[in-house]
Write a protein that holds these residues in place. Structure first.
Motif, PDB file in Angstrom:
ATOM      1  N   ASN A  37      19.012 -44.300  46.817  1.00 56.35           N
ATOM      2  CA  ASN A  37      17.578 -44.012  46.967  1.00 56.35           C
ATOM      3  C   ASN A  37      16.841 -43.859  45.641  1.00 56.35           C
ATOM      4  OD1 ASN A  37      17.891 -43.928  49.855  1.00 56.35           O
ATOM      5  ND2 ASN A  37      18.683 -41.828  49.636  1.00 56.35           N
ATOM      6  N   THR A  38      17.426 -44.334  44.562  1.00 56.31           N
ATOM      7  CA  THR A  38      16.747 -44.325  43.272  1.00 56.31           C
ATOM      8  C   THR A  38      17.338 -45.435  42.414  1.00 56.31           C
ATOM      9  OG1 THR A  38      16.322 -43.077  41.241  1.00 56.31           O
ATOM     10  CG2 THR A  38      18.365 -42.600  42.390  1.00 56.31           C
ATOM     11  N   ASN A  39      16.559 -45.900  41.430  1.00 57.94           N
ATOM     12  CA  ASN A  39      17.091 -46.907  40.514  1.00 57.94           C
ATOM     13  C   ASN A  39      17.720 -46.273  39.276  1.00 57.94           C
ATOM     14  OD1 ASN A  39      14.656 -46.008  39.344  1.00 57.94           O
ATOM     15  ND2 ASN A  39      14.382 -47.933  38.246  1.00 57.94           N
ATOM     16  N   LEU A  40      17.835 -44.948  39.256  1.00 57.99           N
ATOM     17  CA  LEU A  40      18.363 -44.268  38.086  1.00 57.99           C
ATOM     18  C   LEU A  40      19.889 -44.339  38.066  1.00 57.99           C
ATOM     19  CD1 LEU A  40      16.137 -41.069  37.956  1.00 57.99           C
ATOM     20  CD2 LEU A  40      15.659 -43.373  37.135  1.00 57.99           C
ATOM     21  N   ARG A  41      20.427 -44.757  36.950  1.00 59.00           N
ATOM     22  CA  ARG A  41      21.879 -44.885  36.820  1.00 59.00           C
ATOM     23  C   ARG A  41      22.527 -43.512  36.636  1.00 59.00           C
ATOM     24  NH1 ARG A  41      23.150 -50.237  35.893  1.00 59.00           N
ATOM     25  NH2 ARG A  41      21.400 -51.547  35.214  1.00 59.00           N
ATOM     26  N   ASN A  42      23.581 -43.266  37.397  1.00 63.65           N
ATOM     27  CA  ASN A  42      24.425 -42.073  37.210  1.00 63.65           C
ATOM     28  C   ASN A  42      23.630 -40.768  37.290  1.00 63.65           C
ATOM     29  OD1 ASN A  42      26.698 -43.835  36.500  1.00 63.65           O
ATOM     30  ND2 ASN A  42      25.609 -44.130  34.568  1.00 63.65           N
ATOM     31  N   LEU A  43      22.629 -40.738  38.167  1.00 66.40           N
ATOM     32  CA  LEU A  43      21.736 -39.583  38.241  1.00 66.40           C
ATOM     33  C   LEU A  43      22.499 -38.278  38.468  1.00 66.40           C
ATOM     34  CD1 LEU A  43      18.963 -38.206  38.456  1.00 66.40           C
ATOM     35  CD2 LEU A  43      18.934 -38.883  40.880  1.00 66.40           C
ATOM     36  N   ASP A  44      23.362 -38.249  39.460  1.00 67.54           N
ATOM     37  CA  ASP A  44      24.043 -36.997  39.806  1.00 67.54           C
ATOM     38  C   ASP A  44      24.894 -36.479  38.647  1.00 67.54           C
ATOM     39  OD1 ASP A  44      22.876 -37.191  42.283  1.00 67.54           O
ATOM     40  OD2 ASP A  44      24.650 -38.066  43.262  1.00 67.54           O
ATOM     41  N   ALA A  45      25.606 -37.384  37.980  1.00 63.40           N
ATOM     42  CA  ALA A  45      26.453 -36.967  36.860  1.00 63.40           C
ATOM     43  C   ALA A  45      25.622 -36.504  35.670  1.00 63.40           C
ATOM     44  CB  ALA A  45      27.375 -38.116  36.439  1.00 63.40           C
ATOM     45  N   VAL A  46      24.487 -37.152  35.431  1.00 62.91           N
ATOM     46  CA  VAL A  46      23.607 -36.734  34.338  1.00 62.91           C
ATOM     47  C   VAL A  46      23.027 -35.351  34.630  1.00 62.91           C
ATOM     48  CG1 VAL A  46      21.455 -37.216  33.115  1.00 62.91           C
ATOM     49  CG2 VAL A  46      23.072 -39.065  33.564  1.00 62.91           C
ATOM     50  N   VAL A  47      22.631 -35.110  35.881  1.00 64.62           N
ATOM     51  CA  VAL A  47      22.115 -33.788  36.256  1.00 64.62           C
ATOM     52  C   VAL A  47      23.187 -32.722  36.040  1.00 64.62           C
ATOM     53  CG1 VAL A  47      21.356 -32.362  38.201  1.00 64.62           C
ATOM     54  CG2 VAL A  47      20.386 -34.648  37.877  1.00 64.62           C
ATOM     55  N   LYS A  48      24.415 -33.014  36.456  1.00 69.35           N
ATOM     56  CA  LYS A  48      25.499 -32.037  36.305  1.00 69.35           C
ATOM     57  C   LYS A  48      25.775 -31.745  34.837  1.00 69.35           C
ATOM     58  CE  LYS A  48      30.315 -31.164  37.637  1.00 69.35           C
ATOM     59  NZ  LYS A  48      31.511 -31.703  38.344  1.00 69.35           N
ATOM     60  N   GLY A  49      25.871 -32.799  34.012  1.00 74.00           N
ATOM     61  CA  GLY A  49      26.121 -32.598  32.588  1.00 74.00           C
ATOM     62  C   GLY A  49      24.973 -31.884  31.897  1.00 74.00           C
ATOM     63  N   SER A  50      23.744 -32.232  32.274  1.00 77.63           N
ATOM     64  CA  SER A  50      22.568 -31.599  31.672  1.00 77.63           C
ATOM     65  C   SER A  50      22.497 -30.117  32.028  1.00 77.63           C
ATOM     66  CB  SER A  50      21.292 -32.309  32.140  1.00 77.63           C
ATOM     67  OG  SER A  50      21.278 -33.657  31.740  1.00 77.63           O
ATOM     68  N   THR A  51      22.864 -29.790  33.244  1.00 76.20           N
ATOM     69  CA  THR A  51      22.859 -28.387  33.663  1.00 76.20           C
ATOM     70  C   THR A  51      23.902 -27.583  32.902  1.00 76.20           C
ATOM     71  OG1 THR A  51      22.096 -29.019  35.877  1.00 76.20           O
ATOM     72  CG2 THR A  51      23.101 -26.842  35.642  1.00 76.20           C
ATOM     73  N   ALA A  52      25.086 -28.161  32.729  1.00 83.88           N
ATOM     74  CA  ALA A  52      26.131 -27.478  31.959  1.00 83.88           C
ATOM     75  C   ALA A  52      25.695 -27.263  30.515  1.00 83.88           C
ATOM     76  CB  ALA A  52      27.427 -28.282  32.017  1.00 83.88           C
ATOM     77  N   LEU A  53      25.054 -28.270  29.923  1.00 84.21           N
ATOM     78  CA  LEU A  53      24.560 -28.132  28.557  1.00 84.21           C
ATOM     79  C   LEU A  53      23.466 -27.071  28.481  1.00 84.21           C
ATOM     80  CD1 LEU A  53      24.258 -28.905  25.600  1.00 84.21           C
ATOM     81  CD2 LEU A  53      22.805 -30.827  26.320  1.00 84.21           C
ATOM     82  N   ALA A  54      22.544 -27.088  29.442  1.00 82.14           N
ATOM     83  CA  ALA A  54      21.468 -26.096  29.455  1.00 82.14           C
ATOM     84  C   ALA A  54      22.040 -24.682  29.520  1.00 82.14           C
ATOM     85  CB  ALA A  54      20.530 -26.357  30.630  1.00 82.14           C
ATOM     86  N   ASP A  55      23.069 -24.482  30.327  1.00 85.38           N
ATOM     87  CA  ASP A  55      23.707 -23.166  30.430  1.00 85.38           C
ATOM     88  C   ASP A  55      24.277 -22.733  29.077  1.00 85.38           C
ATOM     89  OD1 ASP A  55      23.140 -23.162  33.131  1.00 85.38           O
ATOM     90  OD2 ASP A  55      25.172 -23.737  33.760  1.00 85.38           O
TER      91      ASP A  55
ATOM     92  N   GLY B 220       7.933 -32.731  32.729  1.00 84.88           N
ATOM     93  CA  GLY B 220       7.808 -32.519  34.167  1.00 84.88           C
ATOM     94  C   GLY B 220       7.501 -33.777  34.941  1.00 84.88           C
ATOM     95  N   ILE B 221       7.776 -34.935  34.330  1.00 86.09           N
ATOM     96  CA  ILE B 221       7.455 -36.221  34.939  1.00 86.09           C
ATOM     97  C   ILE B 221       8.760 -36.971  35.176  1.00 86.09           C
ATOM     98  CG2 ILE B 221       6.196 -38.386  34.668  1.00 86.09           C
ATOM     99  CD1 ILE B 221       4.436 -36.878  32.589  1.00 86.09           C
ATOM    100  N   GLY B 222       9.064 -37.252  36.445  1.00 80.94           N
ATOM    101  CA  GLY B 222      10.288 -37.973  36.746  1.00 80.94           C
ATOM    102  C   GLY B 222      10.949 -37.465  38.006  1.00 80.94           C
ATOM    103  N   HIS B 223      12.215 -37.786  38.150  1.00 84.78           N
ATOM    104  CA  HIS B 223      12.955 -37.428  39.363  1.00 84.78           C
ATOM    105  C   HIS B 223      13.069 -35.913  39.490  1.00 84.78           C
ATOM    106  CE1 HIS B 223      16.192 -37.197  42.328  1.00 84.78           C
ATOM    107  NE2 HIS B 223      15.938 -38.471  42.613  1.00 84.78           N
ATOM    108  N   GLU B 224      12.893 -35.403  40.691  1.00 93.03           N
ATOM    109  CA  GLU B 224      12.890 -33.954  40.933  1.00 93.03           C
ATOM    110  C   GLU B 224      14.173 -33.276  40.456  1.00 93.03           C
ATOM    111  OE1 GLU B 224      10.339 -31.860  42.461  1.00 93.03           O
ATOM    112  OE2 GLU B 224       9.366 -33.613  41.582  1.00 93.03           O
ATOM    113  N   ASP B 225      15.305 -33.938  40.632  1.00 96.90           N
ATOM    114  CA  ASP B 225      16.571 -33.323  40.239  1.00 96.90           C
ATOM    115  C   ASP B 225      16.667 -33.141  38.727  1.00 96.90           C
ATOM    116  OD1 ASP B 225      17.200 -33.339  42.892  1.00 96.90           O
ATOM    117  OD2 ASP B 225      18.716 -34.920  42.762  1.00 96.90           O
ATOM    118  N   LEU B 226      15.979 -33.986  37.984  1.00101.26           N
ATOM    119  CA  LEU B 226      16.005 -33.889  36.530  1.00101.26           C
ATOM    120  C   LEU B 226      14.972 -32.895  36.007  1.00101.26           C
ATOM    121  CD1 LEU B 226      16.336 -37.697  35.674  1.00101.26           C
ATOM    122  CD2 LEU B 226      18.105 -35.960  35.360  1.00101.26           C
TER     123      LEU B 226
END
Length: 300
Positions: A63-81, A149-155
């Motif tokens: 449902n999106t053209n974004l590559r590896n969205l879920d993995a990028v969200v997971k890695g970004s969240t870990a980095l943010a923490d 704040g512009i882009g996919h909600e998960d990001l």
């Protein structure tokens, strides 16, 4: 520059784009003598190791053209923490990429500590694409838009808030490759941009003087996001998206030296070092030299 307690965080992320190898960037930068360089200047350095990054099958998320969205969200969240913990402890986060999608996590972890975080985006690209404007679906071309704040909600909602930075608190330096959607967003939001035309015409001294004065007057912290493709490929060949006609090695040192003298930075990241595309670890060596200048290293 006052001596700092620096926490180094590696992010071996290569999921924000298509070319393999940039996940080895943090190791290459360390191998080029980063920790020793900072300690020789007199800073206290703690290497926190690398964020764990999943390596899934490299596909577009449903449902999106974004590559590896879920993995990028997971890695970004870990980095943010991790970055948020470093800031809470009062240390200076120095983040090593990895592709430029890591800036999503960096800014998510940093900006909650500030009312008006400033960002210097030192890059050939604007990284202001979205799923609607990106010709590739590569998330490394989207982190600055996401942070606005512009882009996919998960990001955009990583760490539960958005935006991470205001458009008037951003300065882009060295841009020379912008997609149409990015140009429109820059004009719509009034983002300050020094393209290579301004760098050539004004000189790096004037560009940095204006950038520092602009951010000092409106921000309570400043993050530097330096993509090695901001430099000319002759000086930094080991990058995934090289663009000829970039900032020189010496101009980049001057920019870092001026930031050191201003002492306005509260965090920094160096990204897009790809050893597979490099020549004898030249680009990682350049990154370490620039870090040295950024943290107050002087010849005399």
């Amino acid at each position: 520059m006052q001596k700092k307690n620096i926490s180094v965080i590696g992010v071996p992320m290569d999921l924000g784009q298509m070319r393999r190898g940039v996940d080895m960037g943090p190791s290459a930068i360390r191998y080029a003598g980063l920790l020793e360089r900072l300690e020789a200047i007199g800073h206290t350095v703690t290497d926190l190791g690398d964020i764990q990054i999943d390596q899934p099958e490299r596909v577009h998320t449903a449902n999106t053209n974004l590559r590896n969205l879920d993995a990028v969200v997971k890695g970004s969240t870990a980095l943010a923490d991790q970055v948020k913990k470093v800031k809470t402890d009062g240390d200076f986060p120095l983040i090593l990429g990895g592709d430029h999608s890591i800036a999503i996590g960096s800014l998510a972890g940093i900006s909650s500590n500030y009312e008006n975080l400033g960002v210097i985006w030192y890059d050939a690209h604007g990284d202001l694409n979205t799923g609607d404007t990106s010709p590739s679906g590569n998330i490394h071309g989207m982190p600055l838009a996401v942070s606005l704040g512009i882009g996919h909600e998960d990001l955009v909602h990583i760490h539960g808030y958005t935006p991470k930075v205001k458009p008037e608190n951003i300065v882009i330096i060295g841009a020379r490759s912008l997609d149409e959607g990015e140009r429109e967003l820059i004009k719509e939001k009034g983002i300050r941009v020094y393209t290579m035309h301004e760098v050539d015409r004004m000189g790096m001294t004037k560009v940095m003087e204006e950038s520092i004065d602009y951010l000092k007057g409106r921000t309570d912290g400043v993050h530097l996001s330096l993509d090695l493709d901001g430099l000319d490929p002759n000086d930094a060949p080991g990058v995934g998206t090289p663009v000829i006609g970039g900032i020189s090695y010496r101009e980049s040192h001057l920019a870092m030296e001026m930031l050191a003298e201003a002492d306005i930075l509260t965090s920094a990241e160096f990204v897009e070092v790809n050893p597979i595309l490099d020549e004898k670890n030249m680009t990682a060596t350049v990154a370490v030299a620039l870090v040295g200048s950024l943290f107050g290293e002087k010849l005399l």
